[in-house]
Design a protein around this motif. Structure first.
Motif, PDB file in Angstrom:
ATOM      1  N   ARG A 241      -5.904  14.015 -13.477  1.00 20.98           N
ATOM      2  CA  ARG A 241      -5.071  13.383 -14.506  1.00 20.98           C
ATOM      3  C   ARG A 241      -5.836  13.199 -15.806  1.00 20.98           C
ATOM      4  O   ARG A 241      -5.295  13.396 -16.902  1.00 20.98           O
TER       5      ARG A 241
ATOM      6  N   TYR B 211       3.156   9.852 -11.449  1.00 24.40           N
ATOM      7  CA  TYR B 211       2.749   9.646 -10.058  1.00 24.40           C
ATOM      8  C   TYR B 211       1.729   8.520  -9.956  1.00 24.40           C
ATOM      9  O   TYR B 211       1.767   7.695  -9.032  1.00 24.40           O
ATOM     10  N   TRP B 212       0.802   8.498 -10.911  1.00 28.82           N
ATOM     11  CA  TRP B 212      -0.212   7.428 -10.924  1.00 28.82           C
ATOM     12  C   TRP B 212       0.403   6.078 -11.241  1.00 28.82           C
ATOM     13  O   TRP B 212       0.072   5.066 -10.615  1.00 28.82           O
TER      14      TRP B 212
ATOM     15  N   SER C   3       2.938   4.706  -8.181  1.00 28.96           N
ATOM     16  CA  SER C   3       2.512   4.522  -6.792  1.00 28.96           C
ATOM     17  C   SER C   3       1.025   4.697  -6.569  1.00 28.96           C
ATOM     18  O   SER C   3       0.579   4.635  -5.416  1.00 28.96           O
TER      19      SER C   3
ATOM     20  N   TYR D 131      -0.651   7.466  -6.839  1.00 29.46           N
ATOM     21  CA  TYR D 131      -0.738   8.725  -6.098  1.00 29.46           C
ATOM     22  C   TYR D 131      -0.347   8.557  -4.632  1.00 29.46           C
ATOM     23  O   TYR D 131      -0.906   9.181  -3.732  1.00 29.46           O
ATOM     24  N   GLY D 132       0.622   7.673  -4.399  1.00 31.36           N
ATOM     25  CA  GLY D 132       1.078   7.451  -3.035  1.00 31.36           C
ATOM     26  C   GLY D 132       0.105   6.670  -2.186  1.00 31.36           C
ATOM     27  O   GLY D 132       0.213   6.683  -0.959  1.00 31.36           O
TER      28      GLY D 132
ATOM     29  N   PHE E  80       7.131   6.258  -1.219  1.00 29.36           N
ATOM     30  CA  PHE E  80       5.757   6.056  -1.679  1.00 29.36           C
ATOM     31  C   PHE E  80       5.150   4.807  -1.045  1.00 29.36           C
ATOM     32  O   PHE E  80       3.973   4.789  -0.677  1.00 29.36           O
TER      33      PHE E  80
END
Length: 704
Positions: free
Chosen positions: A559, A584-585, A588, A590-591, A693
């Motif tokens: 990222r 995404y960051w 969550s 990145y999950g 997530f």
């Protein structure tokens, strides 16, 4: 005594005239084999004729100097317990029997080139001035037991065909044995050398014993050869010592030896066992490019700096040993190795472990750049390994050396007393691995070591590297300096990322150093690759939480790679990929961050409720017409009442809609405006994703 032959008459005439007596060409240097064949009256001088001349018993001839070249001295030259006043030069002579026990030589002595055909005894002899035995050949046993050399003693290129005994001999200045050949046993037990001892290129065919010898000056055994056992047990070397390119064909015994200055074994070859148990090195000891063919024992060794740069080992066990600095750079271990050491620093750059190995290192800071762990190797910190402290004083022996000489011996021994405190400084420290850069670590297992500052850039086989759960890595929570607190999240972090953030995340152009060298951080994508390989290794080891942290670090580097450019000055990641990673960051982690996903769900529901409350629902109780004016065509509606729906109802609506992917037609719902419809669709689609997530993050933290 009256002369009986031409040689004796010539000697007597030469002494009266004060000139040398040359029975052969003065420039002639016959070999020992040629001298032994002499048997003619032209060079024959009786021992009983020479003795009174050396003792000045002749009333007419009392020479201050006796110079005899090329003579054959027959009979027994008995001079034991006598004082020989004149300077004595018996060069290239043949002496059948020589007995100089307890004799005192008040002036220079020169036996260069002389051959002693029978036993030569100098036990207890006292040489008050210079003495020279260069190129001398001793055919039978030679005894210098307890002899005293006040000045430099020269035995260069001498040949001892039988036993040479120098036990308890005192060399007041230097002792030169360069190029000397000991065909029989060489016994130098308890030798005391106040100056330098030089044995370069010497050859020891049988056992050579230097036990409890003391060398206060420089010692040199360069290119010496020990065909049989070499014993230096309990010897003291108080100055620089060199065994460069020395060959030990049989056992080399240095147990309990003490080296108070630098010592070099560079290029030495140990064909049999190399035994250094309990040896003490208060200076630097170098075994650079040495070869250890069989057992190598350093049990109980104490050293300031121990260097094995480029050495080759075929042995199994090394240690336990104490060292302030241990250097194994470019060393090669051909067979299985077990090394146990307590040390402050350990460098093993470009080391090769070709078979299995177990490195038990305590309290060290280890640099292993370019190391090759070809065989299965375990690097661990077993905790402090107790090693017996070094002996700081040697027991006195008044029968061998006088009191003042013992004082010098104990002074040299006492210089190692500081090593008694070395153990105290190593007990409470942990082993720290600083670097595995460009190393081959596919067969390496790390256990109980600190990896907070370890560099992995360029290492091969990181996906197979096993990092035990007892190892510790730096936590990002303790490293908030490189990140804003609002973005801080606790996880394991590599030193490369920390270095990268110091330079690019704060834009302060800060560099770090490793072992005094300035380092530029690797690229973000390279760090991401390191995280990816290490993550695979942790996943194979069933360490899911640790693998999750490394996955987070990998995604972070992908990222943030926009902050650096590649060699072509172009962005590393595309805009679409960067936006996707940012989202995404944010929602969550990145999950991997359940809190972020939960917060995103709550924020989505609250924002949807606010939209429903303000703009999402239609106001009023209905839309049915009350009457129509036929003349004008105007439709009359009943008066609109204020809406009874508030934020609570909007929140309930948002909660209900967030739990259903599709609209339930049987459920009564208020009429929605186009804005409300859009918010409703967004809510129904995003909430299940965020819930996924959340579940994924919880599973990543609990899976084993």
């Amino acid at each position: 005594m009256e002369p009986q032959g031409p040689a004796e008459e010539q000697l007597l005439a030469s002494l009266r005239a004060g000139i040398p007596c040359n029975l052969i060409d003065p420039k002639s240097t016959p070999t020992s084999e040629e001298v032994l064949k002499w048997n003619d009256s032209e060079r024959m001088i009786r021992a009983e004729f020479l003795r009174p001349l050396l003792l000045r018993l002749d009333l007419e001839v009392k020479p201050p100097l006796v110079r005899l070249h090329g003579a054959q001295i027959v009979g027994a030259l008995e001079l034991n317990s006598t004082t020989i006043d004149p300077a004595l030069h018996l060069t290239y002579c043949k002496i059948e029997v020589a007995n100089f026990e307890k004799a005192t030589f008040t002036d220079d002595v020169n036996f260069d080139g002389t051959t002693f055909a029978a036993t030569a005894s100098f036990n207890g002899a006292n040489f008050r001035r210079g003495s020279s035995f260069q190129r001398v050949t001793f055919k039978e046993k030679t005894h210098f037991f307890g002899a005293r050399f006040a000045q430099t003693a020269f035995f260069a290129q001498a040949t001892f065909l039988k036993t040479a005994a120098f036990d308890s001999t005192l060399f007041g200045v230097d002792a030169w044995f360069k190029g000397t050949s000991f065909a029989g046993q060489a016994s130098l037990n308890g030798v005391m050398c106040m100056g330098g001892a030089y044995f370069q290129e010497s050859h020891f065919s049988l056992r050579a014993v230097f036990s409890r010898a003391t060398f206060l000056g420089r010692v040199a055994f360069h290119e010496a050869t020990f065909v049989d056992r070499a014993g230096f047990i309990g010897a003291v070397f108080a100055s620089a010592t060199g065994f460069e390119a020395t060959t030990f064909t049989k056992d080399a015994q240095f147990a309990d030896a003490m080296f108070t200055r630098n010592v070099r074994f560079a290029g030495a070859i140990f064909t049999e066992d190399a035994l250094f148990e309990r040896a003490v090195f208060t200076g630097e000891v170098q075994f650079d490019k040495a070869t250890f063919t069989k057992a190598t024992q350093f049990d109980g060794v104490h050293a300031l700096k121990l260097t094995f740069r480029g050495a080759e080992f075929h042995s199994f066990d090394l240690g336990p040993l104490h060292a302030q600095h241990l250097n194994l750079n470019e060393a090669v271990f051909h067979n299985r190795i077990r090394l146990t050491a307590n040390c402050s620093t350990l460098t093993m750059q470009h080391i090769q472990i070709r078979s299995a190995g177990h490195l038990q290192i305590h309290a060290a800071r280890i640099a292993a750049d370019g190391a090759e762990f070809i065989g299965s190797t375990v690097l661990s910190d077993p905790g402090y390994t107790k090693v017996a402290p070094p002996q700081t004083q040697l027991p006195p022996d008044s029968n061998v050396l006088p009191r003042e000489e013992f004082r010098a011996r104990q002074e040299a021994s006492g210089k190692a007393a500081w090593l008694n405190d070395l153990q105290l400084g190593l007990k409470d420290r942990m082993t720290t691995l600083l670097s595995l850069r460009t190393a081959n670590v596919g067969e390496l297992v790390l256990s109980s070591v600190v990896l907070n500052d370890c560099r992995f850039a360029g290492a091969h086989g990181l996906d197979k590297l096993r990092i035990d759960a007892t190892c510790s890595l730096s936590s990002s929570r303790s490293r908030r300096r490189w990140s804003r607190p609002v973005r801080s999240t606790q996880r394991l972090i590599l030193a490369e990322e920390l270095h990268w953030r110091r330079r690019y995340s704060r834009w302060d152009d800060e560099t770090t150093t490793l072992e005094g060298r300035k380092l530029l951080p690797p690229s973000a994508m390279e760090i991401a690759g390191i995280y990816r390989d290490l993550r695979k290794g942790l996943e194979d080891a069933k360490n899911e939480p640790g693998a999750a942290d490394f996955y987070y670090g990998e995604m972070e580097m992908r990222r943030l790679s926009r902050r650096t450019r590649d060699a072509n000055h172009e962005r590393v990641t595309s805009m679409a990929e960067r936006l996707l990673l940012e989202a995404y960051w944010a929602v969550s982690g990145y999950g991997l961050r359940a809190s972020r996903a939960a917060f995103a769900i709550v924020l989505l529901i609250l924002s949807s409720a606010m939209v429903f409350d303000l703009w999402g629902t239609r106001t009023g109780t209905g839309s049915k017409a009350e009457s129509i004016d036929l003349a004008t065509g105007v439709i009359n509606y009943p008066p609109q009442l204020p809406s009874e729906h508030g934020f609570g109802d909007a929140l309930v609506l948002a909660l209900r809609n967030s739990l259903s992917l599709l609209r339930n037609p049987t459920t009564p719902a208020p009429a929605l405006t186009p804005v409300g419809e859009l918010a409703d669709i967004t809510l129904r689609l995003l909430t299940p994703v965020l819930l996924g997530f959340l579940i994924l993050a919880l599973r990543g933290r609990t899976k084993r």
